[in-house]
Design an enzyme around this catalytic site. Structure first.
Site, PDB file in Angstrom:
ATOM      1  N   ASP A 232      26.612  57.677 -27.804  1.00  0.00           N
ATOM      2  CA  ASP A 232      27.678  58.456 -27.144  1.00  0.00           C
ATOM      3  C   ASP A 232      27.204  59.754 -26.509  1.00  0.00           C
ATOM      4  OD1 ASP A 232      28.901  59.310 -30.487  1.00  0.00           O
ATOM      5  OD2 ASP A 232      27.313  60.259 -29.297  1.00  0.00           O
TER       6      ASP A 232
ATOM      7  N   GLY B 186      26.591  60.200 -41.772  1.00  0.00           N
ATOM      8  CA  GLY B 186      27.558  59.354 -41.067  1.00  0.00           C
ATOM      9  C   GLY B 186      27.070  57.977 -40.717  1.00  0.00           C
TER      10      GLY B 186
ATOM     11  N   ALA C 178      31.400  64.843 -42.244  1.00  0.00           N
ATOM     12  CA  ALA C 178      30.180  65.438 -41.660  1.00  0.00           C
ATOM     13  C   ALA C 178      30.491  66.773 -41.002  1.00  0.00           C
ATOM     14  CB  ALA C 178      29.598  64.464 -40.632  1.00  0.00           C
TER      15      ALA C 178
ATOM     16  N   GLN D 283      21.613  56.725 -34.095  1.00  0.00           N
ATOM     17  CA  GLN D 283      21.971  55.338 -33.787  1.00  0.00           C
ATOM     18  C   GLN D 283      23.094  55.330 -32.756  1.00  0.00           C
ATOM     19  OE1 GLN D 283      22.211  52.863 -37.649  1.00  0.00           O
ATOM     20  NE2 GLN D 283      22.511  54.974 -38.295  1.00  0.00           N
TER      21      GLN D 283
ATOM     22  N   CYS E  84      17.084  44.126  -7.239  1.00  0.00           N
ATOM     23  CA  CYS E  84      16.844  42.664  -7.401  1.00  0.00           C
ATOM     24  C   CYS E  84      18.135  41.872  -7.504  1.00  0.00           C
ATOM     25  CB  CYS E  84      15.978  42.431  -8.645  1.00  0.00           C
ATOM     26  SG  CYS E  84      16.865  42.700 -10.186  1.00  0.00           S
TER      27      CYS E  84
ATOM     28  N   CYS F 229      19.194  47.328 -15.494  1.00  0.00           N
ATOM     29  CA  CYS F 229      19.219  46.035 -14.807  1.00  0.00           C
ATOM     30  C   CYS F 229      18.750  44.939 -15.763  1.00  0.00           C
ATOM     31  CB  CYS F 229      18.302  46.069 -13.586  1.00  0.00           C
ATOM     32  SG  CYS F 229      18.174  44.453 -12.814  1.00  0.00           S
TER      33      CYS F 229
ATOM     34  N   ASN G   5      27.990  61.632 -46.322  1.00  0.00           N
ATOM     35  CA  ASN G   5      28.767  60.495 -45.828  1.00  0.00           C
ATOM     36  C   ASN G   5      30.151  60.495 -46.466  1.00  0.00           C
ATOM     37  OD1 ASN G   5      28.167  58.222 -43.938  1.00  0.00           O
ATOM     38  ND2 ASN G   5      29.018  57.042 -45.642  1.00  0.00           N
TER      39      ASN G   5
ATOM     40  N   CYS H 178      15.222  43.478 -13.653  1.00  0.00           N
ATOM     41  CA  CYS H 178      13.975  44.261 -13.534  1.00  0.00           C
ATOM     42  C   CYS H 178      13.933  45.452 -14.474  1.00  0.00           C
ATOM     43  CB  CYS H 178      13.836  44.752 -12.084  1.00  0.00           C
ATOM     44  SG  CYS H 178      15.092  45.959 -11.595  1.00  0.00           S
TER      45      CYS H 178
ATOM     46  N   HIS I  11      19.232  53.262 -30.322  1.00  0.00           N
ATOM     47  CA  HIS I  11      20.047  52.124 -29.833  1.00  0.00           C
ATOM     48  C   HIS I  11      20.519  52.331 -28.401  1.00  0.00           C
ATOM     49  CE1 HIS I  11      21.020  51.061 -34.290  1.00  0.00           C
ATOM     50  NE2 HIS I  11      19.813  50.665 -33.918  1.00  0.00           N
TER      51      HIS I  11
HETATM   52  C1  BV8 Z   1      16.118  43.840 -34.274  1.00  0.00           C
HETATM   53  C2  BV8 Z   1      24.224  49.414 -30.068  1.00  0.00           C
HETATM   54  C3  BV8 Z   1      14.268  42.392 -33.989  1.00  0.00           C
HETATM   55  C4  BV8 Z   1      25.205  48.758 -29.206  1.00  0.00           C
HETATM   56  C5  BV8 Z   1      23.922  48.513 -32.301  1.00  0.00           C
HETATM   57  C6  BV8 Z   1      19.532  40.576 -42.085  1.00  0.00           C
HETATM   58  C7  BV8 Z   1      18.970  41.596 -42.844  1.00  0.00           C
HETATM   59  C8  BV8 Z   1      18.395  42.715 -42.254  1.00  0.00           C
HETATM   60  C9  BV8 Z   1      18.375  42.843 -40.867  1.00  0.00           C
HETATM   61  C10 BV8 Z   1      18.942  41.846 -40.112  1.00  0.00           C
HETATM   62  C11 BV8 Z   1      19.516  40.710 -40.709  1.00  0.00           C
HETATM   63  N1  BV8 Z   1      19.987  39.931 -39.718  1.00  0.00           N
HETATM   64  C12 BV8 Z   1      19.735  40.513 -38.527  1.00  0.00           C
HETATM   65  C13 BV8 Z   1      19.078  41.663 -38.764  1.00  0.00           C
HETATM   66  C14 BV8 Z   1      18.582  42.605 -37.768  1.00  0.00           C
HETATM   67  C15 BV8 Z   1      19.749  43.416 -37.203  1.00  0.00           C
HETATM   68  C16 BV8 Z   1      20.518  44.108 -38.330  1.00  0.00           C
HETATM   69  O1  BV8 Z   1      20.075  45.079 -38.878  1.00  0.00           O
HETATM   70  N2  BV8 Z   1      21.703  43.544 -38.657  1.00  0.00           N
HETATM   71  C17 BV8 Z   1      22.485  44.105 -39.739  1.00  0.00           C
HETATM   72  C18 BV8 Z   1      23.948  44.239 -39.300  1.00  0.00           C
HETATM   73  C19 BV8 Z   1      22.351  43.197 -40.945  1.00  0.00           C
HETATM   74  N3  BV8 Z   1      19.129  44.412 -36.366  1.00  0.00           N
HETATM   75  C20 BV8 Z   1      18.892  44.107 -35.074  1.00  0.00           C
HETATM   76  O2  BV8 Z   1      19.235  43.071 -34.521  1.00  0.00           O
HETATM   77  C21 BV8 Z   1      18.104  45.157 -34.322  1.00  0.00           C
HETATM   78  N4  BV8 Z   1      17.044  44.509 -33.617  1.00  0.00           N
HETATM   79  O3  BV8 Z   1      16.035  43.794 -35.461  1.00  0.00           O
HETATM   80  O4  BV8 Z   1      15.280  43.190 -33.409  1.00  0.00           O
HETATM   81  C22 BV8 Z   1      13.385  41.988 -32.878  1.00  0.00           C
HETATM   82  C23 BV8 Z   1      12.056  42.396 -32.893  1.00  0.00           C
HETATM   83  C24 BV8 Z   1      11.223  41.988 -31.881  1.00  0.00           C
HETATM   84  C25 BV8 Z   1      11.716  41.211 -30.826  1.00  0.00           C
HETATM   85  C26 BV8 Z   1      13.065  40.830 -30.796  1.00  0.00           C
HETATM   86  C27 BV8 Z   1      13.911  41.218 -31.827  1.00  0.00           C
HETATM   87  C28 BV8 Z   1      18.998  45.834 -33.294  1.00  0.00           C
HETATM   88  C29 BV8 Z   1      20.044  46.650 -33.995  1.00  0.00           C
HETATM   89  C30 BV8 Z   1      20.831  47.469 -32.975  1.00  0.00           C
HETATM   90  C31 BV8 Z   1      22.187  46.873 -32.773  1.00  0.00           C
HETATM   91  N5  BV8 Z   1      22.971  47.740 -31.887  1.00  0.00           N
HETATM   92  N6  BV8 Z   1      24.622  49.236 -31.449  1.00  0.00           N
HETATM   93  C32 BV8 Z   1      26.563  49.394 -29.353  1.00  0.00           C
HETATM   94  O5  BV8 Z   1      26.679  50.567 -29.773  1.00  0.00           O
HETATM   95  O6  BV8 Z   1      27.534  48.703 -29.014  1.00  0.00           O
HETATM   96  S1  BV8 Z   1      24.227  48.638 -33.965  1.00  0.00           S
HETATM   97  C33 BV8 Z   1      25.635  49.531 -34.281  1.00  0.00           C
HETATM   98  O7  BV8 Z   1      25.671  49.701 -35.705  1.00  0.00           O
HETATM   99  C34 BV8 Z   1      25.604  50.943 -33.740  1.00  0.00           C
HETATM  100  O8  BV8 Z   1      24.432  51.264 -33.018  1.00  0.00           O
HETATM  101  C35 BV8 Z   1      25.619  51.796 -34.962  1.00  0.00           C
HETATM  102  O9  BV8 Z   1      24.876  52.896 -34.777  1.00  0.00           O
HETATM  103  C36 BV8 Z   1      24.988  50.891 -35.939  1.00  0.00           C
HETATM  104  C37 BV8 Z   1      25.128  51.276 -37.374  1.00  0.00           C
HETATM  105  O10 BV8 Z   1      26.464  51.602 -37.600  1.00  0.00           O
HETATM  106  P1  BV8 Z   1      26.755  53.085 -38.144  1.00  0.00           P
HETATM  107  O11 BV8 Z   1      26.302  54.057 -37.131  1.00  0.00           O
HETATM  108  O12 BV8 Z   1      26.206  53.238 -39.517  1.00  0.00           O
HETATM  109  O13 BV8 Z   1      28.318  53.094 -38.135  1.00  0.00           O
HETATM  110  P2  BV8 Z   1      29.268  52.424 -39.230  1.00  0.00           P
HETATM  111  O14 BV8 Z   1      30.638  52.374 -38.635  1.00  0.00           O
HETATM  112  O15 BV8 Z   1      28.648  51.164 -39.737  1.00  0.00           O
HETATM  113  O16 BV8 Z   1      29.262  53.466 -40.441  1.00  0.00           O
HETATM  114  C38 BV8 Z   1      29.815  54.752 -40.269  1.00  0.00           C
HETATM  115  C39 BV8 Z   1      29.650  55.463 -41.603  1.00  0.00           C
HETATM  116  O17 BV8 Z   1      30.138  56.796 -41.433  1.00  0.00           O
HETATM  117  C40 BV8 Z   1      30.463  54.836 -42.711  1.00  0.00           C
HETATM  118  O18 BV8 Z   1      29.673  54.791 -43.894  1.00  0.00           O
HETATM  119  C41 BV8 Z   1      31.656  55.801 -42.901  1.00  0.00           C
HETATM  120  O19 BV8 Z   1      32.040  55.905 -44.257  1.00  0.00           O
HETATM  121  C42 BV8 Z   1      31.045  57.114 -42.467  1.00  0.00           C
HETATM  122  N7  BV8 Z   1      31.996  58.052 -41.883  1.00  0.00           N
HETATM  123  C43 BV8 Z   1      33.107  57.774 -41.148  1.00  0.00           C
HETATM  124  N8  BV8 Z   1      33.685  58.943 -40.770  1.00  0.00           N
HETATM  125  C44 BV8 Z   1      32.904  59.952 -41.256  1.00  0.00           C
HETATM  126  C45 BV8 Z   1      31.832  59.387 -41.969  1.00  0.00           C
HETATM  127  N9  BV8 Z   1      30.896  60.121 -42.591  1.00  0.00           N
HETATM  128  C46 BV8 Z   1      31.017  61.465 -42.505  1.00  0.00           C
HETATM  129  N10 BV8 Z   1      32.011  62.083 -41.842  1.00  0.00           N
HETATM  130  C47 BV8 Z   1      32.965  61.361 -41.211  1.00  0.00           C
HETATM  131  N11 BV8 Z   1      33.953  61.998 -40.556  1.00  0.00           N
HETATM  132 ZN    ZN Z   2      16.897  44.886 -10.942  1.00  0.00          ZN
END
Ligand code: BV8
Ligand code: ZN
Length: 258
Positions: A105, A205, A249, A102, A168, A141, A231, A144, A133
């Site tokens: 980076d 993670g 991790a 996900q 574009c 773009c 995790n 386009c 992601h």
């Molecule tokens: C889509 C990219 C449909 C940009 C990101 C209600 C219910 C279910 C789903 C939804 C809902 N409402 C909306 C939705 C859909 C939505 C979604 O899931 N929302 C969630 C929040 C409820 N999903 C979407 O919108 C997706 N698209 O569904 O489209 C569609 C279909 C057809 C046509 C049109 C539309 C798109 C989702 C992608 C969003 N983009 N990022 C950017 O990076 O800026 S999401 C973002 O969160 C990141 O990508 C990241 O990867 C992702 C998840 O976060 P994590 O990676 O898990 O990170 P987090 O900090 O949360 O957790 C870290 C964990 O690691 C923790 O548990 C921590 O304890 C642990 N940790 C910390 N340190 C360590 C560790 N573990 C081990 N060792 C360590 N050292």
């Molecule tokens: Zn373009």
């Protein structure tokens, strides 16, 4: 925990096919902020303000400012022992492991190149992840869709200074998937296929809250495989995981896949 670790290590060693799902937690020890949690990115920002197409339409300078800051921060980070352990797993027995991330980076790519060089056989691609992601070091773009290497010093002082497409003239955007945007069907499709074919899904993670990628481990379970979670804290996946290991991790993964 020790018995769980030994059993998880054995399940991975015996697996015919492995799918790995990583989230921001695997890059935390490299200095890349996670999204949620105490020092999470979204503590200082609001997701609806930044990681959505509406936000970009409303205030492209604000959204570009956030991504330009993250891009320069990620540039200075290096893969950690967790990334390297997964790259080794994927390169020592080619074709057995698929990494799905996900993260945007590109640290898995850099780990893959480092381990391929260390193993002396050059080709890092079996350890390149499926980036569901997108990637923060690439631009796309908004008109386009043409992709390009990410502009480094984006001038966010005014919209007319933001980077534009050479073809574009539409605004460029970071090549990442925002909330409400569809994932690339080929990438998420390959991730689901790997999940269905895997005997073991290793999840590292991630808070396991973002869909559709959070359903990857469930697909392995539904096809009779097992899920191992590594995790720092419990997640909504923990109760469904076959084995749930709590820890860093960077320490757990080299233990699990020596
Ligand atoms: C889509 C990219 C449909 C940009 C990101 C209600 C219910 C279910 C789903 C939804 C809902 N409402 C909306 C939705 C859909 C939505 C979604 O899931 N929302 C969630 C929040 C409820 N999903 C979407 O919108 C997706 N698209 O569904 O489209 C569609 C279909 C057809 C046509 C049109 C539309 C798109 C989702 C992608 C969003 N983009 N990022 C950017 O990076 O800026 S999401 C973002 O969160 C990141 O990508 C990241 O990867 C992702 C998840 O976060 P994590 O990676 O898990 O990170 P987090 O900090 O949360 O957790 C870290 C964990 O690691 C923790 O548990 C921590 O304890 C642990 N940790 C910390 N340190 C360590 C560790 N573990 C081990 N060792 C360590 N050292
Ligand atoms: Zn373009």
């Amino acid at each position: 925990m020790k018995a769980d670790l030994a059993r998880a290590r054995e399940l991975l060693a015996d697996a015919r096919r492995i799918v790995v799902l990583t989230g921001a937690g695997i890059s935390a020890e490299s200095g890349v902020p996670t999204f949620r949690g105490p020092k999470g990115l979204w503590k200082s920002f609001r997701p609806e303000e930044l990681a959505t197409p509406e936000a970009f339409r409303r205030d492209p300078c604000l959204v570009w400012g956030w991504y330009a800051w993250r891009r320069s921060l990620v540039e200075k980070c290096v893969p950690n022992t967790g990334h390297l352990a997964l790259a080794r797993l994927a390169l020592v027995e080619r074709g057995r492991t698929t990494i799905v991330t996900q993260n945007v980076d590109a640290l898995h790519h850099r780990a893959a190149r480092a381990i391929a060089a260390e193993l002396g056989d050059g080709d890092p691609t079996p350890a390149f992840p499926l980036e569901v992601h997108g990637a923060i070091d690439r631009d796309r773009c908004s008109g386009c869709g043409q992709r390009s290497d990410g502009v480094i010093d984006v001038d966010v002082t005014s919209v007319d200074k933001l980077p534009r497409c050479g073809e574009c003239d539409s605004l460029l955007r970071p090549d990442v998937v925002w909330f409400g945007e569809a994932l690339d069907p080929a990438v998420i499709g390959a991730s689901f296929e790997a999940a269905r074919e895997a005997d073991v899904c290793l999840v590292a993670g991630t808070s396991a809250v973002v869909y559709p990628v959070a359903s990857v481990p469930d697909m392995t379970l539904q096809s009779g495989g097992v899920v191992i979670e590594a995790n720092l804290e419990p997640t909504p996946l923990s109760s469904r995981a076959t084995i749930s290991l709590m820890g860093l991790a960077g320490e757990l993964l080299p233990d699990l896949v020596p």
